[in-house]
Motif scaffolding. Structure first.
Motif, PDB file in Angstrom:
ATOM      1  N   UNK A  36       0.836  -1.203   0.000  1.00 26.91           N
ATOM      2  CA  UNK A  36       0.000   0.000   0.000  1.00 26.91           C
ATOM      3  C   UNK A  36       0.872   1.254   0.000  1.00 26.91           C
ATOM      4  N   UNK A  37       1.918   1.240   0.823  1.00 29.65           N
ATOM      5  CA  UNK A  37       2.826   2.385   0.864  1.00 29.65           C
ATOM      6  C   UNK A  37       3.499   2.593  -0.480  1.00 29.65           C
ATOM      7  N   UNK A  38       3.979   1.507  -1.068  1.00 31.54           N
ATOM      8  CA  UNK A  38       4.693   1.602  -2.339  1.00 31.54           C
ATOM      9  C   UNK A  38       3.844   2.299  -3.393  1.00 31.54           C
ATOM     10  N   UNK A  39       2.623   1.840  -3.551  1.00 32.74           N
ATOM     11  CA  UNK A  39       1.789   2.393  -4.608  1.00 32.74           C
ATOM     12  C   UNK A  39       1.216   3.755  -4.233  1.00 32.74           C
ATOM     13  N   UNK A  40       1.095   4.028  -2.928  1.00 32.24           N
ATOM     14  CA  UNK A  40       0.606   5.350  -2.532  1.00 32.24           C
ATOM     15  C   UNK A  40       1.602   6.438  -2.900  1.00 32.24           C
ATOM     16  N   UNK A  41       2.893   6.111  -2.860  1.00 29.47           N
ATOM     17  CA  UNK A  41       3.919   7.086  -3.238  1.00 29.47           C
ATOM     18  C   UNK A  41       3.731   7.510  -4.689  1.00 29.47           C
ATOM     19  N   UNK A  42       3.538   6.528  -5.572  1.00 19.99           N
ATOM     20  CA  UNK A  42       3.340   6.845  -6.980  1.00 19.99           C
ATOM     21  C   UNK A  42       2.021   7.575  -7.193  1.00 19.99           C
ATOM     22  N   UNK A  43       0.961   7.103  -6.524  1.00 16.30           N
ATOM     23  CA  UNK A  43      -0.348   7.738  -6.677  1.00 16.30           C
ATOM     24  C   UNK A  43      -0.336   9.198  -6.277  1.00 16.30           C
ATOM     25  N   UNK A  44       0.307   9.491  -5.150  1.00 15.24           N
ATOM     26  CA  UNK A  44       0.358  10.880  -4.681  1.00 15.24           C
ATOM     27  C   UNK A  44       1.241  11.724  -5.586  1.00 15.24           C
ATOM     28  N   UNK A  45       2.351  11.168  -6.064  1.00 16.82           N
ATOM     29  CA  UNK A  45       3.205  11.915  -6.993  1.00 16.82           C
ATOM     30  C   UNK A  45       2.440  12.266  -8.259  1.00 16.82           C
ATOM     31  N   UNK A  46       1.647  11.321  -8.779  1.00 22.57           N
ATOM     32  CA  UNK A  46       0.828  11.591  -9.965  1.00 22.57           C
ATOM     33  C   UNK A  46      -0.197  12.689  -9.665  1.00 22.57           C
ATOM     34  N   UNK A  47      -0.828  12.614  -8.474  1.00 21.63           N
ATOM     35  CA  UNK A  47      -1.819  13.629  -8.099  1.00 21.63           C
ATOM     36  C   UNK A  47      -1.187  15.017  -8.008  1.00 21.63           C
ATOM     37  N   UNK A  48      -0.007  15.093  -7.398  1.00 23.15           N
ATOM     38  CA  UNK A  48       0.701  16.376  -7.288  1.00 23.15           C
ATOM     39  C   UNK A  48       1.084  16.882  -8.672  1.00 23.15           C
ATOM     40  N   UNK A  49       1.607  15.981  -9.513  1.00 26.94           N
ATOM     41  CA  UNK A  49       2.016  16.368 -10.862  1.00 26.94           C
ATOM     42  C   UNK A  49       0.846  16.913 -11.666  1.00 26.94           C
ATOM     43  N   UNK A  50      -0.298  16.231 -11.590  1.00 29.87           N
ATOM     44  CA  UNK A  50      -1.484  16.698 -12.323  1.00 29.87           C
ATOM     45  C   UNK A  50      -1.955  18.047 -11.805  1.00 29.87           C
ATOM     46  N   UNK A  51      -1.931  18.224 -10.491  1.00 29.34           N
ATOM     47  CA  UNK A  51      -2.363  19.493  -9.897  1.00 29.34           C
ATOM     48  C   UNK A  51      -1.513  20.657 -10.394  1.00 29.34           C
ATOM     49  N   UNK A  52      -0.209  20.427 -10.537  1.00 28.82           N
ATOM     50  CA  UNK A  52       0.695  21.488 -10.980  1.00 28.82           C
ATOM     51  C   UNK A  52       0.683  21.654 -12.500  1.00 28.82           C
ATOM     52  N   UNK A  53       0.683  20.533 -13.231  1.00 25.15           N
ATOM     53  CA  UNK A  53       0.743  20.617 -14.692  1.00 25.15           C
ATOM     54  C   UNK A  53      -0.527  21.213 -15.296  1.00 25.15           C
ATOM     55  N   UNK A  54      -1.683  20.803 -14.799  1.00 27.33           N
ATOM     56  CA  UNK A  54      -2.938  21.301 -15.363  1.00 27.33           C
ATOM     57  C   UNK A  54      -3.193  22.768 -15.007  1.00 27.33           C
ATOM     58  N   UNK A  55      -2.461  23.258 -14.012  1.00 26.99           N
ATOM     59  CA  UNK A  55      -2.650  24.651 -13.589  1.00 26.99           C
ATOM     60  C   UNK A  55      -1.341  25.435 -13.627  1.00 26.99           C
ATOM     61  N   UNK A  56      -0.380  24.998 -14.460  1.00 30.51           N
ATOM     62  CA  UNK A  56       0.962  25.573 -14.407  1.00 30.51           C
ATOM     63  C   UNK A  56       0.996  27.068 -14.698  1.00 30.51           C
ATOM     64  N   UNK A  57       0.033  27.558 -15.476  1.00 31.57           N
ATOM     65  CA  UNK A  57       0.011  28.990 -15.779  1.00 31.57           C
ATOM     66  C   UNK A  57      -0.470  29.828 -14.596  1.00 31.57           C
ATOM     67  N   UNK A  58      -1.233  29.197 -13.722  1.00 28.59           N
ATOM     68  CA  UNK A  58      -1.774  29.920 -12.562  1.00 28.59           C
ATOM     69  C   UNK A  58      -2.010  28.933 -11.422  1.00 28.59           C
ATOM     70  N   UNK A  59      -0.963  28.697 -10.640  1.00 24.20           N
ATOM     71  CA  UNK A  59      -1.059  27.783  -9.490  1.00 24.20           C
ATOM     72  C   UNK A  59      -1.489  28.609  -8.285  1.00 24.20           C
ATOM     73  N   UNK A  60      -2.742  28.475  -7.897  1.00 26.15           N
ATOM     74  CA  UNK A  60      -3.312  29.308  -6.839  1.00 26.15           C
ATOM     75  C   UNK A  60      -3.140  28.687  -5.455  1.00 26.15           C
ATOM     76  N   UNK A  61      -3.533  29.448  -4.446  1.00 26.55           N
ATOM     77  CA  UNK A  61      -3.427  28.963  -3.075  1.00 26.55           C
ATOM     78  C   UNK A  61      -4.398  27.817  -2.803  1.00 26.55           C
ATOM     79  N   UNK A  62      -5.466  27.731  -3.587  1.00 33.94           N
ATOM     80  CA  UNK A  62      -6.390  26.602  -3.425  1.00 33.94           C
ATOM     81  C   UNK A  62      -5.682  25.286  -3.765  1.00 33.94           C
ATOM     82  N   UNK A  63      -4.758  25.332  -4.733  1.00 35.74           N
ATOM     83  CA  UNK A  63      -3.957  24.145  -5.059  1.00 35.74           C
ATOM     84  C   UNK A  63      -3.056  23.794  -3.879  1.00 35.74           C
ATOM     85  N   UNK A  64      -2.520  24.830  -3.228  1.00 29.78           N
ATOM     86  CA  UNK A  64      -1.665  24.605  -2.062  1.00 29.78           C
ATOM     87  C   UNK A  64      -2.431  23.888  -0.951  1.00 29.78           C
ATOM     88  N   UNK A  65      -3.650  24.344  -0.674  1.00 34.36           N
ATOM     89  CA  UNK A  65      -4.455  23.713   0.380  1.00 34.36           C
ATOM     90  C   UNK A  65      -4.846  22.284  -0.016  1.00 34.36           C
TER      91      UNK A  65
END
Length: 360
Positions: free
Chosen positions: A314-343
């Motif tokens: 579970x830990x092993x795959x959670x690392x990849x899952x969270x990295x993908x989630x973080x990457x998508x959050x930043x990539x899809x909003x790279x032009x304007x990464x707001x504080x809502x993304x931070x929260x």
């Protein structure tokens, strides 16, 4: 009561030691890497400087404690550090970001190409580690493969830096001077350049001397952190692995956090986000695998039994899952990464930490 507090005080003390010793390390390492192109310098000098604690924690378990079984706790520190770096550091960097006039900003923008490059390599490193951990043993060849992954990342950065900019000339070298604030404060903050050389401009000999002393302090602080993690697990009645995953990871990530927040406050948003991603690649590959390579070679062995089980999966795959989630959050909003993304990133980390506590 005092005995209960001692492990936590050890972890807090290690945070203090790591913060100032890594500042000194980065100052001298920046001088030694002054002729390197910006890309390769960031992937080596900056990543190594802020990831030294994770590496020395693994070294401490393998060589100081002389207990290969404890390498799983070291893995917990590096794995937890990857989650902390990916979620908490970018989030706080966004929240603390300022413009060139020193005023807080509501959002930051990031270069999509650079972000894609860093995300590709950190995911490659994490997937490789996850696959290797699926086996019952970690082998010398697996450790070498992880190190080769980081070498590929460094080469990619070097090619990018040569394509986009010229190499840095020695005359253009600049560093943030750690000001002298009196003899005792200099001792407490490990300002070795001020103590030994009166804050004179670095030479090769001075830089090596300061770097060597800072490494000694980092190694000592990492050993203190390793002790604190084990004792904290005993006090809380949780597995050593979990203590390393949460407390050890957060403490060892202090240098990354301070460096990224400092960059964000100076308006260097790219560096603020790139640093934790590059550090994650280094942690997953070199910081964890290089000490293993040395241990294999010194002991004449080619494999080391690793803990397996559903919790680790579970830990092993959670690392990849969270990295993908973080990457998508930043990539899809790279032009304007707001504080809502931070929260959102902070919420992801809190949910992960809570679920790991419940599962493990």
């Amino acid at each position: 009561m005092v005995e209960i507090l001692i492990p936590f005080l050890a972890i807090i003390s290690s945070c203090y030691l790591l913060k100032y010793s890594c500042d000194t390390f980065e100052q001298s390492a920046a001088y030694l890497g002054r002729k390197l192109p910006p890309g390769i310098k960031g992937a080596t000098v900056n990543a190594v400087g802020s990831s030294m604690p994770e590496m020395f924690v693994v070294i401490s378990f393998l060589f100081w404690f002389n207990d290969p079984d404890m390498v799983m706790v070291g893995l917990g520190v590096t794995a937890g550090s990857a989650i902390f770096n990916g979620c908490v550091i970018p989030a706080l960097s966004i929240l603390m970001a300022k413009d060139e006039n020193g005023k807080s900003v509501s959002a930051i923008s990031l270069d999509k190409g650079s972000l894609l490059r860093d995300v590709f390599w950190v995911l490659s490193a994490e997937i490789m580690l996850v696959v290797f951990l699926g086996f019952s043993q970690m082998t010398l060849w697996m450790a070498l493969a992880l190190n080769a992954c980081y070498l590929g990342y460094a080469i990619h950065l070097y090619v990018d830096s040569k394509r986009n900019s010229d190499s840095v000339d020695e005359e253009e070298y600049e560093y943030e001077e750690i000001k002298s604030r009196g003899f005792f404060i200099n001792i407490l903050t490990f300002n070795f350049n001020a103590l030994l050389f009166k804050n004179k401009e670095f030479s090769l000999a001075r830089a090596i001397a300061v770097l060597s002393l800072s490494i000694i302090v980092i190694a000592s602080a990492s050993h203190l952190l390793a002790d604190g993690v084990i004792d904290t697990a005993d006090v809380l009645g949780v597995p050593d692995f979990f203590a390393g995953l949460i407390f050890g990871a957060a403490a060892s990530s202090i240098p990354d956090l301070i460096l990224s927040v400092k960059d964000a406050k100076n308006g260097d948003y790219e560096d603020a986000v790139a640093n934790p991603l590059a550090s994650n690649t280094f942690d997953t590959t070199v910081a964890f695998a290089l000490p293993l390579c040395v241990w294999f070679l010194l002991n004449g062995k080619t494999e080391l039994a690793m803990q397996t089980g559903e919790d680790l999966n579970i830990l092993r795959w959670s690392i990849i899952g969270i990295t993908v989630a973080v990457a998508c959050s930043l990539l899809f909003n790279h032009k304007k990464v707001t504080k809502s993304i931070a929260f959102l990133l902070l919420t992801i980390f809190a949910a992960w930490a809570g679920s790991m506590f419940y599962i493990i």
